[in-house]
Write a protein that holds these residues in place. Structure first.
Motif, PDB file in Angstrom:
ATOM      1  N   GLN A  42      30.706  46.036  44.389  1.00 12.75           N
ATOM      2  CA  GLN A  42      31.503  44.827  44.159  1.00 12.75           C
ATOM      3  C   GLN A  42      30.781  43.812  43.264  1.00 12.75           C
ATOM      4  N   GLU A  43      29.437  43.704  43.466  1.00 13.92           N
ATOM      5  CA  GLU A  43      28.692  42.746  42.647  1.00 13.92           C
ATOM      6  C   GLU A  43      28.543  43.254  41.216  1.00 13.92           C
ATOM      7  N   THR A  44      28.391  44.560  41.084  1.00 12.48           N
ATOM      8  CA  THR A  44      28.261  45.143  39.755  1.00 12.48           C
ATOM      9  C   THR A  44      29.536  44.917  38.962  1.00 12.48           C
ATOM     10  N   LEU A  45      30.669  45.053  39.633  1.00 12.72           N
ATOM     11  CA  LEU A  45      31.939  44.822  38.941  1.00 12.72           C
ATOM     12  C   LEU A  45      32.029  43.368  38.488  1.00 12.72           C
ATOM     13  N   LEU A  46      31.648  42.451  39.390  1.00  8.83           N
ATOM     14  CA  LEU A  46      31.724  41.034  39.044  1.00  8.83           C
ATOM     15  C   LEU A  46      30.836  40.729  37.834  1.00  8.83           C
ATOM     16  N   ALA A  47      29.623  41.312  37.846  1.00 10.13           N
ATOM     17  CA  ALA A  47      28.704  41.092  36.732  1.00 10.13           C
ATOM     18  C   ALA A  47      29.265  41.683  35.441  1.00 10.13           C
ATOM     19  N   ALA A  48      29.922  42.833  35.548  1.00  9.35           N
ATOM     20  CA  ALA A  48      30.522  43.452  34.356  1.00  9.35           C
ATOM     21  C   ALA A  48      31.652  42.575  33.827  1.00  9.35           C
ATOM     22  N   LEU A  49      32.430  41.986  34.744  1.00 12.81           N
ATOM     23  CA  LEU A  49      33.516  41.094  34.320  1.00 12.81           C
ATOM     24  C   LEU A  49      32.964  39.878  33.581  1.00 12.81           C
ATOM     25  N   ALA A  50      31.735  39.462  33.957  1.00  7.32           N
ATOM     26  CA  ALA A  50      31.120  38.300  33.328  1.00  7.32           C
ATOM     27  C   ALA A  50      30.390  38.663  32.036  1.00  7.32           C
ATOM     28  N   GLY A  51      30.390  39.955  31.701  1.00  5.74           N
ATOM     29  CA  GLY A  51      29.705  40.377  30.479  1.00  5.74           C
ATOM     30  C   GLY A  51      28.209  40.458  30.632  1.00  5.74           C
ATOM     31  N   ARG A  76      33.171  31.814  26.132  1.00  7.39           N
ATOM     32  CA  ARG A  76      34.055  31.490  25.002  1.00  7.39           C
ATOM     33  C   ARG A  76      35.507  31.807  25.329  1.00  7.39           C
ATOM     34  N   HIS A  77      35.716  32.852  26.120  1.00  9.53           N
ATOM     35  CA  HIS A  77      37.078  33.238  26.480  1.00  9.53           C
ATOM     36  C   HIS A  77      37.520  32.617  27.797  1.00  9.53           C
ATOM     37  N   GLY A  78      36.825  31.577  28.221  1.00 11.43           N
ATOM     38  CA  GLY A  78      37.275  30.853  29.406  1.00 11.43           C
ATOM     39  C   GLY A  78      36.920  31.518  30.721  1.00 11.43           C
ATOM     40  N   ILE A  79      35.858  32.330  30.723  1.00 13.63           N
ATOM     41  CA  ILE A  79      35.435  32.963  31.969  1.00 13.63           C
ATOM     42  C   ILE A  79      34.094  32.364  32.388  1.00 13.63           C
ATOM     43  N   ALA A  80      34.023  31.811  33.592  1.00  7.68           N
ATOM     44  CA  ALA A  80      32.764  31.242  34.057  1.00  7.68           C
ATOM     45  C   ALA A  80      32.260  32.047  35.244  1.00  7.68           C
ATOM     46  N   TYR A  81      30.945  32.081  35.407  1.00  8.41           N
ATOM     47  CA  TYR A  81      30.322  32.924  36.431  1.00  8.41           C
ATOM     48  C   TYR A  81      29.319  32.108  37.226  1.00  8.41           C
ATOM     49  N   LEU A  82      29.437  32.139  38.529  1.00  6.03           N
ATOM     50  CA  LEU A  82      28.487  31.446  39.410  1.00  6.03           C
ATOM     51  C   LEU A  82      27.663  32.502  40.141  1.00  6.03           C
ATOM     52  N   PRO A  83      26.357  32.605  39.820  1.00  7.02           N
ATOM     53  CA  PRO A  83      25.549  33.666  40.409  1.00  7.02           C
ATOM     54  C   PRO A  83      25.287  33.425  41.892  1.00  7.02           C
ATOM     55  N   ALA A 156      30.116  22.582  39.981  1.00  2.00           N
ATOM     56  CA  ALA A 156      30.530  21.591  38.981  1.00  2.00           C
ATOM     57  C   ALA A 156      30.051  22.003  37.597  1.00  2.00           C
ATOM     58  N   ARG A 157      28.826  22.587  37.517  1.00  2.00           N
ATOM     59  CA  ARG A 157      28.279  23.021  36.233  1.00  2.00           C
ATOM     60  C   ARG A 157      29.208  24.028  35.551  1.00  2.00           C
ATOM     61  N   VAL A 158      29.691  25.013  36.334  1.00  2.00           N
ATOM     62  CA  VAL A 158      30.548  26.027  35.704  1.00  2.00           C
ATOM     63  C   VAL A 158      31.975  25.511  35.506  1.00  2.00           C
ATOM     64  N   LEU A 159      32.435  24.645  36.423  1.00  2.00           N
ATOM     65  CA  LEU A 159      33.787  24.105  36.241  1.00  2.00           C
ATOM     66  C   LEU A 159      33.863  23.217  34.996  1.00  2.00           C
ATOM     67  N   ALA A 160      32.736  22.597  34.654  1.00  2.00           N
ATOM     68  CA  ALA A 160      32.707  21.734  33.468  1.00  2.00           C
ATOM     69  C   ALA A 160      32.886  22.538  32.188  1.00  2.00           C
ATOM     70  N   LEU A 161      32.788  23.859  32.292  1.00  2.00           N
ATOM     71  CA  LEU A 161      33.020  24.701  31.108  1.00  2.00           C
ATOM     72  C   LEU A 161      34.513  24.934  30.898  1.00  2.00           C
ATOM     73  N   ASP A 162      35.373  24.307  31.715  1.00  3.99           N
ATOM     74  CA  ASP A 162      36.834  24.444  31.643  1.00  3.99           C
ATOM     75  C   ASP A 162      37.294  25.891  31.679  1.00  3.99           C
ATOM     76  N   PRO A 163      36.909  26.626  32.718  1.00  4.78           N
ATOM     77  CA  PRO A 163      37.271  28.052  32.725  1.00  4.78           C
ATOM     78  C   PRO A 163      38.731  28.280  33.111  1.00  4.78           C
ATOM     79  N   ARG A 164      39.239  29.410  32.680  1.00  7.40           N
ATOM     80  CA  ARG A 164      40.550  29.854  33.154  1.00  7.40           C
ATOM     81  C   ARG A 164      40.377  30.964  34.180  1.00  7.40           C
ATOM     82  N   VAL A 165      39.172  31.561  34.158  1.00  6.16           N
ATOM     83  CA  VAL A 165      38.838  32.561  35.173  1.00  6.16           C
ATOM     84  C   VAL A 165      37.492  32.148  35.775  1.00  6.16           C
ATOM     85  N   LEU A 166      37.415  32.169  37.101  1.00  5.23           N
ATOM     86  CA  LEU A 166      36.167  31.787  37.751  1.00  5.23           C
ATOM     87  C   LEU A 166      35.664  32.978  38.561  1.00  5.23           C
ATOM     88  N   LEU A 167      34.474  33.440  38.207  1.00 10.87           N
ATOM     89  CA  LEU A 167      33.872  34.570  38.912  1.00 10.87           C
ATOM     90  C   LEU A 167      32.795  34.035  39.843  1.00 10.87           C
TER      91      LEU A 167
END
Lengths: 245, 313, 306
Positions: A42-51, A76-83, A156-167
């Motif tokens: 599950q974590e590997t998939l999430l990391a792959a989704l985040a590039g 750049r494509h509106g995807i943010a990732y919180l490790p 807040a750090r990742v939300l400030a990137l204005d994401p459309r997808v939040l991982l």
């Protein structure tokens, strides 16, 4: 769900040699949980989704945007990732609360080429309100905050990137119950505003309580896809251990 | 942090007071001017080192690049090349080496201490080979005037170097506190593992930082050429340890992410005061060296200590 | 015994020997081995002396090792032999080792108890020791005892063998395991009950004692006391150890790695001077090889992990 509402699509992502590929759209407005015993993919998939790493086959794709090959491209494509691990991959211990907040996009506070601290504080104030961050001051060291409040600053750090997808990788780990409830409210609110949320969670209750859909992983592949009202602890646990859900 | 910097400035003032009490003429105008010039030269040589240390690295190529700037500028200018072109050539070559230091240390995770030691050694060898060990030439008069102890600027009885160093320090402080580069530098030094998630590019940052360090070192070499009047490849050697000591005495942690330029200015003043004081006491050079080592140890033991390991668990 | 991090150094060694064999086979003749060993011994020992502190990690490094050797050399010949007339091996050998260990202990205390970062702590002792050396011995003096000079040739094998045997014995003690664990991951080692500070302290003492041995070998070779010989040794020694695969990050390498790196640098010097190449070219080659070998090491480590 209309296909054009998909914000991010896992297209035939293979997580381990011989494992069945994962194909899954993640749509605007939904919270999708990724469950499984530790290390089952599950974590590997999430990391792959985040590039963050290239899967053995397949890719994470943004509609009309192409494949995601790096975290920068994802953002750049509106995807943010919180490790997951706040301490090792999240906070910058020598920096202040507001510096920790702004570090992923320091250029946004620039006026005449230099960071304008007042602008940065104002930008942070909105998130401090929305997430009820408790801090002695914006200039206090991040380490002066409780674990839950540190996590909120990182969110807040990742939300400030204005994401459309939040991982989110286990975003409520090591967080007190009150903060946890607050975060659930924030996640629902974000979804209702049209974000797609994908989160790995180790808390079965959390998945039950929060998610619209849950993918249960077993041996680096999806063992079960559950949606309401089938998201129950029994079904999730059964799938985790490889029994029919 | 601010307390450490203030402590370092207080230390410099204390040493100066001690010198004035013990040594006749220690606060004479000429002596103070000499002190400020020497401290400025050390500060310039240590500014780049400060940025590298904030990044969590260390740059041992500083003394070699000082020698490189010193000798190459003298040699080329001596051959009749226009000084602006000379400076451009020195800067481009130094920047190239700095970029390489950054690329290899961050890109391959080579320990910067060994890496910069190796690259610096090679550069010095190349300079010596080119000049056959006997560099010739000198700096143009205006560089000599720029750093001359007897110089004055406007109404101030100090050469332009001193106010220029102060302005440079302020600009660097602004860069660190108020630019995305500065903020990313602190972040990368504080937690390299978290940096990529905050969209910081470690390799690009390291390349930029080591390049800046190389430029400062080569620049200090050119200034030293104006100061001493003739070229010497080993002119930078005292700066090897002094540049690191100035940074650490100024409260910047060698573990990265904490400290800044103001501390380095204080550190350069402390070291220059200590050095001048020891020489002024009439000690022979060997004893000055030994005593300076003891002073550095004392200062750092007082307020440059690292937290115990158990505090990090 | 030789880890993967030492492979580039091993390849370089073979290469250098091959170049030497091709250019000047006479120098590889067995009857010259003794002389070569005597010439190489101080460098080999010095490389070994910087190694223990590096193994302990946490920025552990002893840059004072060169001046430390110079100081012991000055005390042995300049004070004990010349001023006090003591020349018996039963005194000089323990004196050198103990003085080295004691000075190493000072570095160790500064690094682990006072908790000054090692590079700064040992930079301080570097300045103190090189200054003190010049104070007690302003100019070189001759007069190393004959028994010590006799160790300069093939008999240099004796102290080197003692070093290797000593290290082999050390590897069987818990200290070695603790040192490697500390260097690999100090926090994990601490949590597992390893006395990290004590282990690191002992690594400086051990390095100091080996430096005492290096001082004996150096004195045997030059037959005198020279106040200027110490400071130049530090950078060569650190380079040799790093070249051999002793990682500055800690927990990587050992005595053989350090000796291998030392042998590389010795042969490099010897091949290039054999060519009558300018010392400047030697310096360039030395810097480039250092950069190339640590980069190669790091690249190998990466590919090994991936």
């Amino acid at each position: 769900m209309p296909p054009d509402a998909a914000r991010l699509i896992a297209e035939g992502i293979v997580l381990a040699p011989g494992a069945a590929p994962v194909t899954e759209p993640f749509a605007a407005g939904e919270i999708v949980g990724l469950a499984g015993l530790d290390g089952h993919g599950q974590e590997t998939l999430l990391a792959a989704l985040a590039g963050l790493h290239a899967p053995l086959a397949g890719s994470a794709v943004v509609p009309q945007g192409g494949a995601i090959r790096s975290l920068r491209a994802a953002v750049r494509h509106g995807i943010a990732y919180l490790p997951r691990d706040r301490r090792t991959t999240g906070v910058f211990a020598t920096m202040s609360v507001v510096q920790n907040f702004a570090i992923a996009a320091p250029g946004r506070d620039r006026r005449f080429g230099l960071i304008d601290p007042a602008h940065r504080r104002r930008r942070f104030a909105a998130f401090r309100e929305a997430l009820s961050i408790v801090a002695p001051s914006d200039a206090a060291p991040i380490t002066a905050l409780s674990g839950g409040n540190q996590q909120k600053v990182l969110l807040a750090r990742v939300l400030a990137l204005d994401p459309r997808v939040l991982l989110l990788d286990d975003p409520t780990r090591g967080v007190d119950v009150r903060t946890r409830r607050l975060l659930y409210g924030v996640f629902r609110d974000l979804a209702s505003r049209g974000l797609a949320l994908v989160m790995v969670s180790t808390e079965i209750e959390e998945l039950e309580h929060l998610c619209d859909r849950v993918l249960v992983f077993r041996d680096q592949a999806v063992q079960a896809r559950l949606s309401r009202p089938d998201i129950t602890a029994e079904r999730i646990i059964a799938a985790m251990f490889g029994r029919a859900a | 942090m601010t307390r450490r910097i203030l402590a370092a400035f207080a230390m410099a003032a204390g040493l100066h007071l001690l010198g004035t009490l013990l040594i006749d003429g220690y606060s004479a105008p000429f002596a103070v001017r000499a002190l400020l010039v020497l401290a400025s030269l050390l500060a310039v040589a240590s500014f780049g080192q400060t940025l590298v240390v904030l990044l969590g690295g260390i740059d041992l190529s500083v003394p070699f690049l000082i020698g490189f700037g010193n000798v190459v500028a003298a040699q080329l200018y001596g051959q009749g090349m226009p000084f602006a072109l000379v400076c451009a050539i020195v800067a481009v070559l130094a920047a190239g080496l700095g970029a390489l230091n950054g690329l290899l240390s961050a890109g391959l995770a080579v320990h910067p201490l060994i890496l910069t030691l190796g690259s610096g050694t090679a550069v010095e060898g190349a300079v010596l080979l080119w000049t056959k060990g006997f560099p010739a030439g000198s700096a143009p008069q205006f560089v000599a005037d720029f750093v001359s102890i007897g110089g004055s600027v406007g109404g101030l009885p100090v050469p332009l170097l001193v106010p220029a160093t102060a302005v440079l320090a302020l600009l660097l402080m602004l860069l660190l506190a108020r630019s995305p580069f500065g903020q990313r530098l602190y972040a990368l030094g504080a937690n390299p593992a978290a940096a990529p998630y905050a969209l910081i590019r470690p390799v690009a940052m390291a390349m930029a930082t080591y390049t800046i360090s190389a430029l400062f070192a080569a620049g200090a070499g050119v200034l030293l050429l104006g100061f001493t009047g003739s070229a010497y490849a080993d002119v930078g050697q005292p700066y090897l340890f002094q540049s690191i000591a100035a940074v650490v005495i100024g409260g910047t942690a060698l573990t990265g992410g904490e400290g800044g330029i103001a501390g380095t200015v204080a550190g350069a003043l402390v070291l220059t005061e200590a050095n001048t004081l020891l020489i002024g006491l009439g000690l022979p050079p060997a004893s000055v060296e030994a005593a300076l080592g003891a002073v550095i140890l004392l200062l750092v033991s007082l307020y440059g200590r690292t937290p115990p390991l158990r505090a990090s668990i | 015994m030789i880890g993967r991090e030492s492979r580039p150094a091993l390849v370089l060694l073979v290469l250098l020997i091959a170049v030497m064999a091709a250019l000047d086979p006479a120098r590889l003749a067995p009857r010259g081995w003794g002389t070569q060993l005597g010439l190489a011994a101080p460098l080999l020992c010095t490389a070994a002396a910087v190694m223990p502190a590096m193994l302990g990690g946490g920025g552990g490094i002893d840059v004072s090792i060169g001046p430390l050797i110079g100081f012991v050399n000055a005390v042995l010949v300049g004070v004990l032999v010349a001023k006090l007339g003591i020349a018996a091996p039963a005194v000089l050998v323990p004196a050198a080792l103990l003085l080295g260990a004691a000075l190493g202990a000072v570095n160790g205390l500064l690094a682990t108890v006072v908790r000054v970062q090692p590079i700064i702590a040992t930079l301080g002792t570097y300045l103190v020791l090189s200054g003190l050396t010049l104070t007690i011995l302003p100019a070189p003096v001759g007069g190393a005892p004959d028994w010590l000079r006799a160790l300069a040739g093939g008999r240099a094998l004796l102290p080197l063998a003692a070093l290797v045997l000593g290290w082999a014995a050390l590897r069987r003690t818990p200290f070695h395991g603790h040192l490697m664990a500390t260097g690999s991951d100090a926090r994990a080692a601490y949590s597992a009950g390893v006395p990290v500070a004590a282990v690191r302290f002992l690594s400086y003492v051990l390095g100091g004692a080996i430096a005492g041995l290096a001082a004996l070998m150096m004195t045997a070779l030059i037959g005198s006391a020279d106040p200027n010989i110490g400071p130049t040794l530090t950078l060569v020694a650190i380079s040799a150890a790093a070249l051999g695969g002793v990682g500055l990050a800690g927990g990587q390498g050992g005595l053989l790695a350090a000796l291998l790196g030392g042998a590389d640098i010795f042969l490099l010097q010897s091949v290039l001077t054999g060519f009558n190449v300018s010392p400047f070219v030697l310096q360039i080659a030395y810097g480039l090889i250092l950069v190339a070998s640590v980069s190669l090491n790091a690249a190998l480590r990466r590919s090994g992990r991936a």
